[in-house]
Each structure stands twice: as C-alpha cells, then as structure tokens.
Design an enzyme around this catalytic site. Structure first.
Site, PDB file in Angstrom:
ATOM      1  CE  LYS A 162      32.194  39.562  40.366  1.00 52.82           C
ATOM      2  NZ  LYS A 162      33.183  39.035  41.338  1.00 52.82           N
ATOM      3  NE  ARG A 190      31.234  44.942  44.203  1.00 50.93           N
ATOM      4  CZ  ARG A 190      31.958  44.466  43.174  1.00 50.93           C
ATOM      5  NH1 ARG A 190      31.487  44.471  41.972  1.00 50.93           N
ATOM      6  NH2 ARG A 190      33.142  43.980  43.408  1.00 50.93           N
ATOM      7  NE  ARG A 193      42.193  39.929  39.152  1.00 49.03           N
ATOM      8  CZ  ARG A 193      41.000  40.239  39.609  1.00 49.03           C
ATOM      9  NH1 ARG A 193      39.919  39.760  39.032  1.00 49.03           N
ATOM     10  NH2 ARG A 193      40.874  41.006  40.667  1.00 49.03           N
ATOM     11  NE  ARG A 233      40.980  44.411  39.742  1.00 50.49           N
ATOM     12  CZ  ARG A 233      39.779  43.878  39.799  1.00 50.49           C
ATOM     13  NH1 ARG A 233      39.264  43.258  38.756  1.00 50.49           N
ATOM     14  NH2 ARG A 233      39.064  43.950  40.904  1.00 50.49           N
ATOM     15  NE  ARG A 275      38.653  43.405  45.311  1.00 48.92           N
ATOM     16  CZ  ARG A 275      39.435  42.681  44.500  1.00 48.92           C
ATOM     17  NH1 ARG A 275      40.713  42.553  44.754  1.00 48.92           N
ATOM     18  NH2 ARG A 275      38.915  42.085  43.467  1.00 48.92           N
TER      19      ARG A 275
END
Ligand code: AP5
Length: 253
Positions: A27, A102, A158, A191, A202
């Site tokens: 996203k 969400r 990431r 992160r 998550r």
C-alpha cells in the site's frame, strides 16, 4: 502537515482513493507512486500515528502500546485524526487513504464524511471551486492481495527512511549503499512492528477486522482487486489504469 504543494487549481480532480490490503501488501509503495503521478497527497494512518508516537502527543501515548501489540487503534481516535487531515487544502482534488478505513465502522464514518461534501465533483475533471455546491465523492477502493507467507518475507526485509519515508526491501528493493537512503543519505530503520510475532498479530487483526471492509465496499460495487503478488511496476500499471478509468472527465465536460 500537508504534502508539498498539491493544491494546484490547474490539475484535474481525482477524488478519494482507498488502498486496502494486508500488512506488507504494498500500500505504502504504491501510494507513493500515485502521489507522483496524480499529484494528490498520501494520507497514511500508520505514518500519522507513528509521527504522534514519536512526538509523544496525547494521541501517540494512547496509540503506542496498541501498535506495538499489532492491534488496531480505536476508531474514534483514528477517525478524528483523519477528519482533521482531510480538511487541509492539499486534499481538495483528492487523496490516497493508505491503511484507512480498517474497520467497517471507519468505512461508515468515511462515507458520512464524504457525504458532507467538503469537495466539489459536480464537474468531473474540474478544479475545486471554493464555496461551490458540494457533491458526494465516491471513493475508488483498491485491494491488493498477496499470499501470507510472502507478506512475512516482505515485512521482515523492509527498511524505511526516517527522513523522507522512502520504502526499501533487502530482498527486492535494496538501497544502493547498504542501509542508507538513496535520496538523503539517512540511515534506514526497521519498523518496531516488523518483528515476526507482531506481524502475526497484525495479519490476524487484518483477517478479523479489515477483511469485512472489503466486503462492505464489494456489496456497494466499489471494490477493485489487484494481484499484488507481481513486480511493482505491473501492480502500479493496473492501479493507474483503474484510477484513470474512474477519474476521467465524462464526455461533454
Ligand atoms: P500501517 O502503517 O498502516 O501498516 P500496515 O497496514 O500493516 O501496512 P504496512 O505499512 O506494513 O505495509 P504496506 O502495505 O504499506 O506495504 P509496503 O508498501 O511498506 O499500520 C501500522 C499500525 O498502525 C497498525 O498495526 C495499527 O496498530 C495502526 N493503524 C494504522 N491505521 C489504522 C487504522 N485505520 N485504524 C486503527 N489502527 C490503525 O511494502 C512492504 C515491503 O514489501 C516493502 O519492503 C516493499 O519494498 C516490498 N514490496 C512492496 N511491493 C512489492 C512487490 N510488488 N514485490 C516485492 N516486494 C514488494
């Protein structure tokens, strides 16, 4: 803070774009490309919340523990934050919601907010005229689907730039110099919620609370599903095509 100067009167209206998809679907990556192409701001609720956490605002203090567990921050807090952000001038021609709505409650809130007509889309492709009769803007809703095992692989690889927000991946999109941002030379960061046990939470929160959001939009005939499990450029091309299809001025305008 508004994104650069995206409020130019000469550019066409794009309207609201909602990017749905599980953590790691791409996203944020695709949102940044949409910003470049269509000159509308990216409104990432994750980024806004992380900024609040970093600045120790009252909102950040409430959100911190929730985010570290991989749960969702309360609808009231997030909707209030989004509502404020959408009032800024740069969102008049449209905006990309990355990570919002969400929950179905957030989706219902967004519909209500857009119905209040802070925008003018009476002429597709026309610029916003301050004070003009407002019309309801229907969001373009795009969901990116990616296999869950691949999501974990992506998220653990990431890295992001704490200064410009650029997203990298040690597997698929490494920085030219190891762990250093190509744009501004800042040291890349991992992160806090990209640890394996939090990723699991998550993904579970996505299944439980966010999948029904896609069903909500699907029932309204607004959902467009993209296979996000392909090279980034291919995903981008399909998303751009869908945005152009919706935002093209109707003939006669
Ligand atoms: P948020 O920041 O929104 O995180 P998320 O939804 O979990 O999504 P991510 O940012 O992890 O992934 P992404 O889809 O943007 O993927 P990316 O482009 O980075 O939310 C964080 C937390 O904030 C939540 O857990 C919650 O607590 C809270 N929160 C946020 N919004 C909320 C809301 N509305 N309500 C309540 N709480 C909220 O890509 C991932 C990696 O894959 C990158 O390394 C990238 O380089 C790579 N990649 C991307 N595309 C491809 C591709 N096609 N092929 C190969 N690699 C790719």
């Amino acid at each position: 803070m508004p994104n650069q100067d995206l409020s130019s009167q000469d550019l066409p209206n794009i309207g609201p774009i909602v990017l749905l998809g599980p953590p790691g679907a791409g996203k944020g990556t695709q949102a940044k490309r949409i910003v470049e192409e269509f000159k509308i701001p990216q409104i990432s609720t994750g980024d806004l919340l992380r900024d609040n956490v970093q600045r120790h605002t009252p909102l950040g203090v409430q959100a911190k523990a929730v985010m570290e567990r991989g749960d969702l921050v309360s609808d009231d807090l997030v909707c209030g934050m989004v509502g404020e952000r959408l009032q800024l001038d740069d969102a008049r021609r449209g905006f990309i919601l990355d990570g919002f709505p969400r929950t179905v409650e957030q989706a219902i809130w967004l519909d209500g907010f857009l119905q209040h007509g802070i925008f003018d889309n009476s002429k597709p492709g026309a610029s916003k005229v301050k004070g003009a009769k407002a019309a309801h803007w229907t969001p373009i809703v795009i969901r990116m689907d990616v296999d869950y095992n691949k999501l974990k692989f992506r998220l653990t690889g990431r890295r992001s730039c704490p200064v410009c927000g650029r997203i990298y991946n040690v597997h698929s999109q490494p920085a030219s110099v190891d762990e250093v941002c190509d744009v501004d030379g800042a040291k890349l960061v991992i992160r806090d919620d990209d640890r394996e046990e939090v990723i699991q939470e998550r993904l579970a929160a996505y299944d439980r609370l966010t999948k029904p959001v896609a069903d909500y939009y699907d029932r309204k005939g607004r959902l467009f599903v993209v296979n996000g499990d392909r090279p980034m450029d291919k995903v981008t091309a399909e998303i751009f095509q869908e945005i152009r299809r919706h935002s093209a001025p109707a003939s006669g305008h």
